[in-house]
Design a protein around this motif. Sequence first.
Motif, mmCIF file in Angstrom:
data_model
loop_
_atom_site.group_PDB
_atom_site.id
_atom_site.type_symbol
_atom_site.label_atom_id
_atom_site.label_comp_id
_atom_site.label_asym_id
_atom_site.label_seq_id
_atom_site.Cartn_x
_atom_site.Cartn_y
_atom_site.Cartn_z
ATOM 1 N N GLU A 1 -7.350 12.167 -3.161
ATOM 2 C CA GLU A 1 -8.178 11.572 -2.288
ATOM 3 C C GLU A 1 -7.727 10.069 -1.716
ATOM 4 O O GLU A 1 -7.947 9.754 -0.526
ATOM 5 N N TYR A 2 -7.193 9.276 -2.531
ATOM 6 C CA TYR A 2 -6.697 8.005 -2.233
ATOM 7 C C TYR A 2 -5.597 8.136 -1.263
ATOM 8 O O TYR A 2 -5.137 7.476 -0.351
ATOM 9 N N VAL A 3 -4.694 9.018 -1.667
ATOM 10 C CA VAL A 3 -3.401 9.200 -0.772
ATOM 11 C C VAL A 3 -3.810 9.775 0.348
ATOM 12 O O VAL A 3 -3.552 9.267 1.394
ATOM 13 N N HIS B 1 -0.136 6.880 -6.762
ATOM 14 C CA HIS B 1 -1.154 7.747 -7.040
ATOM 15 C C HIS B 1 -0.922 9.131 -6.949
ATOM 16 O O HIS B 1 -1.429 10.020 -7.340
ATOM 17 N N MET B 2 0.229 9.567 -5.859
ATOM 18 C CA MET B 2 0.541 10.915 -5.963
ATOM 19 C C MET B 2 1.299 11.344 -6.942
ATOM 20 O O MET B 2 1.011 12.471 -7.359
ATOM 21 N N TYR B 3 2.153 10.543 -7.832
ATOM 22 C CA TYR B 3 2.713 11.084 -9.103
ATOM 23 C C TYR B 3 1.531 11.237 -10.034
ATOM 24 O O TYR B 3 1.636 11.952 -10.906
ATOM 25 N N LEU B 4 0.432 10.168 -10.043
ATOM 26 C CA LEU B 4 -0.438 10.307 -11.240
ATOM 27 C C LEU B 4 -1.273 11.744 -10.806
ATOM 28 O O LEU B 4 -1.782 12.329 -11.878
ATOM 29 N N ALA B 5 -1.398 12.195 -9.763
ATOM 30 C CA ALA B 5 -2.373 13.268 -9.197
ATOM 31 C C ALA B 5 -1.697 14.473 -9.804
ATOM 32 O O ALA B 5 -2.181 15.306 -10.472
ATOM 33 N N LYS B 6 -0.145 14.416 -9.809
ATOM 34 C CA LYS B 6 0.638 15.721 -10.161
ATOM 35 C C LYS B 6 0.727 15.667 -11.622
ATOM 36 O O LYS B 6 0.700 16.814 -12.061
ATOM 37 N N LEU C 1 0.885 -1.339 0.030
ATOM 38 C CA LEU C 1 -0.015 0.050 -0.041
ATOM 39 C C LEU C 1 0.859 1.287 -0.080
ATOM 40 O O LEU C 1 0.400 2.342 -0.752
ATOM 41 N N VAL C 2 2.047 1.401 0.569
ATOM 42 C CA VAL C 2 2.826 2.460 0.713
ATOM 43 C C VAL C 2 3.202 2.978 -0.610
ATOM 44 O O VAL C 2 3.415 4.077 -0.771
ATOM 45 N N ASN C 3 3.455 1.903 -1.549
ATOM 46 C CA ASN C 3 3.907 2.250 -2.860
ATOM 47 C C ASN C 3 2.753 2.521 -3.828
ATOM 48 O O ASN C 3 3.019 3.451 -4.572
ATOM 49 N N VAL D 1 0.531 12.655 2.286
ATOM 50 C CA VAL D 1 -0.756 13.055 2.868
ATOM 51 C C VAL D 1 -0.989 14.696 3.122
ATOM 52 O O VAL D 1 -2.036 14.880 2.705
ATOM 53 N N LYS D 2 -0.057 15.077 3.645
ATOM 54 C CA LYS D 2 0.048 16.611 3.796
ATOM 55 C C LYS D 2 -0.166 17.590 2.544
ATOM 56 O O LYS D 2 -0.734 18.452 2.359
ATOM 57 N N GLU D 3 0.854 16.778 1.709
ATOM 58 C CA GLU D 3 0.915 17.356 0.476
ATOM 59 C C GLU D 3 -0.250 17.260 -0.549
ATOM 60 O O GLU D 3 -0.639 18.122 -1.177
ATOM 61 N N ALA D 4 -1.128 16.023 -0.263
ATOM 62 C CA ALA D 4 -1.957 15.935 -0.811
ATOM 63 C C ALA D 4 -3.299 16.852 -0.474
ATOM 64 O O ALA D 4 -3.972 17.380 -1.384
#
Length: 276
Positions: free
Chosen positions: A253-255, A232-237, A225-227, A265-268
Amino acid sequence: MEQHSIYYNCSAKEAVERHWRKYCLIKFLEIVAVVLICIWTLFSEGNFLIRLVWEVILIIVAGMIANILIGYNANQFIYILFQDCDPQKMYDAMLLLDVKEKKKASKNDHYFHLAQSCLFYEGKLDEGFEYLQKVDYKKKFFSKEVSYYSALANYAYLQNDREAHNRIKNEFKQLPNQIKKHNKMELKTYKSVENYMLLKEYLWDEKDSEARMILNELLSQEVFLVNQVTFHMYLAKLDLKEQEYTNAKMHLEYVIAHGNTMKAVKEAKELLQQID
């Protein structure tokens, strides 16, 4: 694999106590098994030499079973990071566990590597890199070296040091030839890390469609899950860059839902506020 570890609802102290009790129980049962085997050898009838051979075999088997159970227990413990996405708890638990370890876990390479992973996902890059620099595996195992080079490449990318990243990637490519002993699962992990390094190059070169393709492939194959949160964070950006706000919101939202104590999470949350 379960969504979360068995320690998800435990504090760091509770997780360590639970993990340590299991470890001590396994060692106790191993000792009991060895004692019973020795008693059987002394008091059973038949050829003594044959009984002695069986004693050695059974003791070895008991030790192997104990090691398998200890390894499983250790894996359950580190799922605090990999499945609970809780680098803060994992790092605190490691510090507490170190007090219990007679051999001083904090002096071995596995401890250094895991500590840097926790700090990396917390966003404490300088502290994490200090731990990584201490890693120096005396025996070269394929899986450990793959993980080590993956971590090195992560820091090179975040430091925007492409020259270092290229050097790391070139050394990484030599691993299959340098360490011949590896299985299919380890080779699969190697290919994933190789794609992850290629992803960084695509991001540097702003080849967004190629980067997205690799991210989707990595995400479909990833079990931890950590990966998944990281991808998901990369895809969001990428979505934000292309003004695909609906998709970006979904990834963010997934992050937030799964990232727990990861810095992502803070960045998201900050990026989500900008969208709204």
